[in-house]
Design an enzyme around this catalytic site. Structure first.
Site, PDB file in Angstrom:
ATOM      1  N   GLY A 101       0.829  -1.207   0.000  1.00  0.00           N
ATOM      2  CA  GLY A 101       0.000   0.000   0.000  1.00  0.00           C
ATOM      3  C   GLY A 101       0.859   1.251   0.000  1.00  0.00           C
ATOM      4  O   GLY A 101       0.647   2.146  -0.801  1.00  0.00           O
ATOM      5  N   PHE A 102       1.810   1.313   0.928  1.00  0.00           N
ATOM      6  CA  PHE A 102       2.768   2.423   1.011  1.00  0.00           C
ATOM      7  C   PHE A 102       2.090   3.763   1.238  1.00  0.00           C
ATOM      8  O   PHE A 102       2.691   4.806   1.014  1.00  0.00           O
ATOM      9  CB  PHE A 102       3.657   2.472  -0.237  1.00  0.00           C
ATOM     10  CG  PHE A 102       4.293   1.152  -0.564  1.00  0.00           C
ATOM     11  CD1 PHE A 102       5.297   0.643   0.244  1.00  0.00           C
ATOM     12  CD2 PHE A 102       3.871   0.401  -1.653  1.00  0.00           C
ATOM     13  CE1 PHE A 102       5.880  -0.588  -0.036  1.00  0.00           C
ATOM     14  CE2 PHE A 102       4.448  -0.825  -1.940  1.00  0.00           C
ATOM     15  CZ  PHE A 102       5.448  -1.320  -1.132  1.00  0.00           C
ATOM     16  N   GLY A 112       1.779  -6.568   4.306  1.00  0.00           N
ATOM     17  CA  GLY A 112       3.002  -7.266   3.946  1.00  0.00           C
ATOM     18  C   GLY A 112       4.061  -6.948   4.996  1.00  0.00           C
ATOM     19  O   GLY A 112       5.214  -7.357   4.905  1.00  0.00           O
ATOM     20  N   THR A 113       3.631  -6.220   6.022  1.00  0.00           N
ATOM     21  CA  THR A 113       4.528  -5.685   7.036  1.00  0.00           C
ATOM     22  C   THR A 113       4.828  -6.678   8.153  1.00  0.00           C
ATOM     23  O   THR A 113       5.877  -6.594   8.787  1.00  0.00           O
ATOM     24  CB  THR A 113       3.879  -4.443   7.654  1.00  0.00           C
ATOM     25  OG1 THR A 113       2.481  -4.741   7.887  1.00  0.00           O
ATOM     26  CG2 THR A 113       3.949  -3.257   6.711  1.00  0.00           C
ATOM     27  N   GLY A 173       1.076   1.565  13.418  1.00  0.00           N
ATOM     28  CA  GLY A 173       0.332   0.333  13.645  1.00  0.00           C
ATOM     29  C   GLY A 173       0.713  -0.392  14.915  1.00  0.00           C
ATOM     30  O   GLY A 173      -0.125  -0.648  15.781  1.00  0.00           O
ATOM     31  N   PRO A 225      12.859  -9.450  14.297  1.00  0.00           N
ATOM     32  CA  PRO A 225      13.981  -9.046  13.439  1.00  0.00           C
ATOM     33  C   PRO A 225      13.781  -9.418  11.974  1.00  0.00           C
ATOM     34  O   PRO A 225      14.256  -8.709  11.092  1.00  0.00           O
ATOM     35  CB  PRO A 225      15.173  -9.825  14.015  1.00  0.00           C
ATOM     36  CG  PRO A 225      14.762 -10.259  15.364  1.00  0.00           C
ATOM     37  CD  PRO A 225      13.266 -10.334  15.388  1.00  0.00           C
ATOM     38  N   GLN A 251      11.329  -4.629   6.419  1.00  0.00           N
ATOM     39  CA  GLN A 251      10.821  -3.254   6.333  1.00  0.00           C
ATOM     40  C   GLN A 251      11.955  -2.266   6.071  1.00  0.00           C
ATOM     41  O   GLN A 251      11.815  -1.349   5.257  1.00  0.00           O
ATOM     42  CB  GLN A 251      10.150  -2.867   7.654  1.00  0.00           C
ATOM     43  CG  GLN A 251       8.888  -3.624   7.950  1.00  0.00           C
ATOM     44  CD  GLN A 251       7.697  -2.809   7.513  1.00  0.00           C
ATOM     45  OE1 GLN A 251       7.558  -2.432   6.352  1.00  0.00           O
ATOM     46  NE2 GLN A 251       6.831  -2.516   8.435  1.00  0.00           N
ATOM     47  N   GLU A 257       8.412   3.248   7.750  1.00  0.00           N
ATOM     48  CA  GLU A 257       8.721   4.354   6.850  1.00  0.00           C
ATOM     49  C   GLU A 257      10.144   4.881   6.955  1.00  0.00           C
ATOM     50  O   GLU A 257      10.672   5.439   5.995  1.00  0.00           O
ATOM     51  CB  GLU A 257       7.689   5.472   7.070  1.00  0.00           C
ATOM     52  CG  GLU A 257       6.324   4.972   6.591  1.00  0.00           C
ATOM     53  CD  GLU A 257       5.138   5.833   6.996  1.00  0.00           C
ATOM     54  OE1 GLU A 257       4.740   6.664   6.198  1.00  0.00           O
ATOM     55  OE2 GLU A 257       4.611   5.655   8.104  1.00  0.00           O
TER      56      GLU A 257
HETATM   57 MO1  MOS Z   1       2.131   5.561   5.326  1.00  0.00          MO
HETATM   58  S1  MOS Z   1       2.500   6.827   3.734  1.00  0.00           S
HETATM   59  O1  MOS Z   1       1.710   6.734   6.479  1.00  0.00           O
HETATM   60  O2  MOS Z   1       0.773   4.639   4.855  1.00  0.00           O
END
Ligand code: MOS
Length: 702
Positions: free
Chosen positions: A238-239, A467-468, A509, A587, A593, A660
């Protein structure tokens, strides 16, 4: 709140729980939801950037065998709310950007829907449009706030006086390109409107937040939230582009209501995503730094110019990281926007910090060069004791540790500071460094429920896994908070039938949902002790953050760049990042990520660029052939490390967001390495060979 200071499951590199179904191809993504007799949707898009639709001829499309309906502004339902003008689709004839949806074809197959869309004839009354961002525009304006809700401008001391008095200064303009998120899974929605009773709409949508999507759609359609269910177990990336619902969700819901009882499916094409699902604004950043001869910074000023769309404002907070990175008695930051006839910009991995650490971190390198000081040392000399601006103590701040550890691991000590003096065959070789940062955010609302089911424990929360790693990491947090083995914990996420959860955005999250899970576990243990009966159940919600501390993650990124002597081709064989991001929950997923963010930063530095032609308002390279994203052959070694960081203030787990920060600072490190390789300061991204070639032509070859 109960969370062990020496957790057992947290910190282990457990494999992803969703790994097997993804590898086997059996994970059900939104578009693949098994639904009998589904109809398929395809959008018709405007081919002008501004004006009105004067005629829509749908006869040929409607006559096509297999076409069920064609929705237009003339027959589409009137939405209950059109306040969000991005989502107010098919509500009128006005065209506000090229690519805007002007009609929607519903058909028995995706192929027929697409063919039908091509048969819709649209006539326009075109008006002159304006799609060109320039810093000298006279209509630039100051937004009321910048994303997510931060002051537009800040000022402390007297920057101009300090710059005039500075022994050494840098005043340069840096630019970053327009970038589009390209998750592998396109924006896709399936929808079913059950007309029985009061009506009930189910949406299977690829989203970063089922509850926020439900709230937005309930408002657009005038439904009670109880009439809407949003389901999303898996997301193919998604990003940020799936952080807020885009027009695909509204179109699917609208079509479902137009064919009641029949499910519909819509997947945007890759090309459509370039106008309908958000993007990162290009930025023009005027950066000014002043310093004493010893490298003590006396002035920091960052003035950013960006674009937004005329129909909906998005103000990217690119000036924000300069507010807290380094100490300085004089500082100012500003944001100005041009509202243009362009698609609506939105979130892309680290909005603000990502573009906003390009200019300032290259400027720091330029300042170091002018001072004759090592760029690692310059940063260390300007560590603030407390957060600039707020004056709050940092909950933890280990930028210096990251710089020092990274320098050792990278082999920085052997670096000759002179640019353009190292060759390996036909390549000039250089290295560069830049800093990373990202705030620790906690959303105000999220609830988790824990239930004993036989011997097992079920954790339910409407969280998202893009996917995180959420499927896995929430189980680890719950296991330790409950004091049980992680194998006994089942996690259920991605459905509005579970308790309300915030968006997977702003790297919030784990802090938000993890805190709710720890609260729920605390309530569960308080109620049932260590022998909970079958069916035992308790809930808990995230509590407000500690507001006495400034909370940020930090990092340092080192890059090696090679510039080809004859062609100017730039390659980056090595990236190394060291991060300080609190306790690392897992890890394995964390490393993924970090290196994913760094790869995306490399992509931003060298390859990605959406080319918007101002004559048409069209992104001309709107597909994966023309919009190059760093691929395997472009990536050399990427190493990500982290410092053990004990932060008792951020949350019960001691974790900071990591989704991020990996993209922040990478492009500056690459630009700084390119300068070190060939002596050219590339201040505008991406770094393409035409920007360095002039310097190479003047060089002796042997
Ligand atoms: Mo991230 S750009 O805050 O989904």
């Amino acid at each position: 709140m109960t969370f062990p200071s020496e957790p057992e499951a947290v910190g282990r590199d457990l494999p992803r729980r969703d790994g097997a179904v993804k590898v086997l191809g059996t994970a059900t993504y939104a578009y693949e939801t098994p639904l009998a007799n589904a109809a398929y949707l395809h959008a018709v898009q405007a081919t002008i950037a501004r004006g009105r639709v004067t005629a829509l001829d749908t006869a040929a499309a409607e006559a096509l065998d297999g076409v069920v309906a064609v929705l237009t502004p003339g027959n589409a339902e009137r939405l209950a709310s059109t306040e969000d003008r991005e989502l107010a689709v098919l509500q009128g004839e006005e065209v506000a950007f090229r690519g805007q949806v002007v009609a929607l074809v519903v058909a028995d197959s995706s192929e027929v829907a697409r063919h039908g869309a091509a048969l819709v004839r649209v006539e326009y009354a075109q008006q002159p449009h304006d799609a060109e961002l320039r810093a000298d525009r006279e209509d630039l304006y100051a937004p009321e706030s910048v994303n997510p809700d931060l002051p537009t401008d800040t000022s402390e001391g007297d920057v101009d006086a300090a710059l005039a008095a500075a022994e050494v200064s840098v005043e340069e303009t840096y630019t970053t390109a327009m970038y589009h998120n390209n998750p592998l899974e396109p924006h896709a929605t399936a929808a079913l409107w059950d007309p029985a009773g009061e009506g009930f709409l189910t949406l299977w949508d690829s989203t970063q937040g089922v509850h926020p999507t439900r709230t937005a759609l309930a408002s657009v359609f005038g439904l009670d939230e109880a009439q809407l269910r949003v389901v999303c177990p898996y997301v193919g990336g998604g990003f940020g582009s799936k952080g807020q619902p885009h027009v695909n969700v509204v179109l699917a819901a609208m079509a479902a209501r137009a064919v009641p009882g029949r499910p519909v499916r819509l997947a945007l094409t890759r090309q459509q995503m370039f106008s309908l699902t958000g993007y990162r604004t290009p930025t023009i950043q005027r950066c000014r730094l002043g310093a004493d001869r010893d490298g003590t910074i006396t002035a920091i000023a960052v003035d950013v110019v960006e674009l937004t769309s005329r129909i909906k404002e998005f103000a990217e907070q690119s000036g924000v990281p300069a507010r807290m990175m380094y100490a300085s008695p004089n500082r100012s930051t500003t944001h100005r926007l041009a509202a243009l006839d362009v698609p609506v910009p939105s979130w892309m991995r680290a909005p603000g910090e990502c573009p906003g650490m390009f200019g300032p971190e290259v400027a720091m390198d330029e300042l170091a060069e002018r001072l004759g000081l090592d760029p690692v040392e310059l940063r260390i000399r300007n560590e603030p004791a407390v957060e600039p601006g707020s004056g709050k103590p940092f909950s933890s701040r280990n930028l210096v540790g990251c710089l020092r550890e990274g320098a050792v691991r990278f082999g920085w000590a052997e670096r000759d500071p002179r640019p353009g003096v190292r060759r390996r065959g036909d390549w000039l070789v250089g290295t560069g460094v830049a800093a990373s940062t990202y705030p620790v955010s906690r959303m105000p609302k999220s609830t988790a429920t824990i239930r004993r089911e036989g011997e097992r424990y079920a954790v339910e929360i409407g969280a998202a896994d893009l996917g995180t790693g959420t499927w896995t990491t929430l189980a680890q947090i719950a296991a330790d908070a409950l004091g049980v083995t992680v194998a006994l914990v089942d996690v259920r996420i991605g459905d509005t039938d579970y308790p309300m959860a915030s968006v997977a955005g702003g790297s919030s999250g784990m802090t938000t949902w993890g805190s709710a899970v720890v609260e729920a576990a605390g309530a569960f243990r308080a109620k049932y002790g260590s022998e909970p009966p079958d069916g035992a159940e308790a809930s808990g919600s995230v509590q407000p953050a500690d507001d006495r501390h400034a909370m940020h993650a930090f990092g340092a990124q080192f890059a090696e760049a090679h510039v080809h002597l004859d062609t100017g081709e730039v390659r980056v064989p090595r990236l190394l990042g060291v991060f300080a991001a609190g306790r690392i929950i897992n890890p394995r997923t964390a490393r993924s990520q970090f290196i994913g963010g760094m790869t995306m930063g490399l992509s931003m530095a060298l390859h990605e660029q959406s080319v918007l032609d101002p004559r048409t308002g069209h992104v001309v390279n709107h597909d994966l052939a023309g919009y190059h994203i760093t691929a395997n052959a472009d990536v050399g070694a990427i190493e990500a490390y982290w410092l053990a960081e004990d932060d008792p203030h951020v949350n019960a787990m001691g974790s900071k967001g990591i989704g991020e920060i990996g993209i922040v600072g990478t492009a500056a490190a690459v630009s700084n390495a390119v300068w070190h390789a060939c002596g050219v300061r590339v201040r505008d991204l991406p770094i393409t060979l035409d920007k360095v070639l002039h310097a190479l032509e003047e060089r002796p070859r042997h």
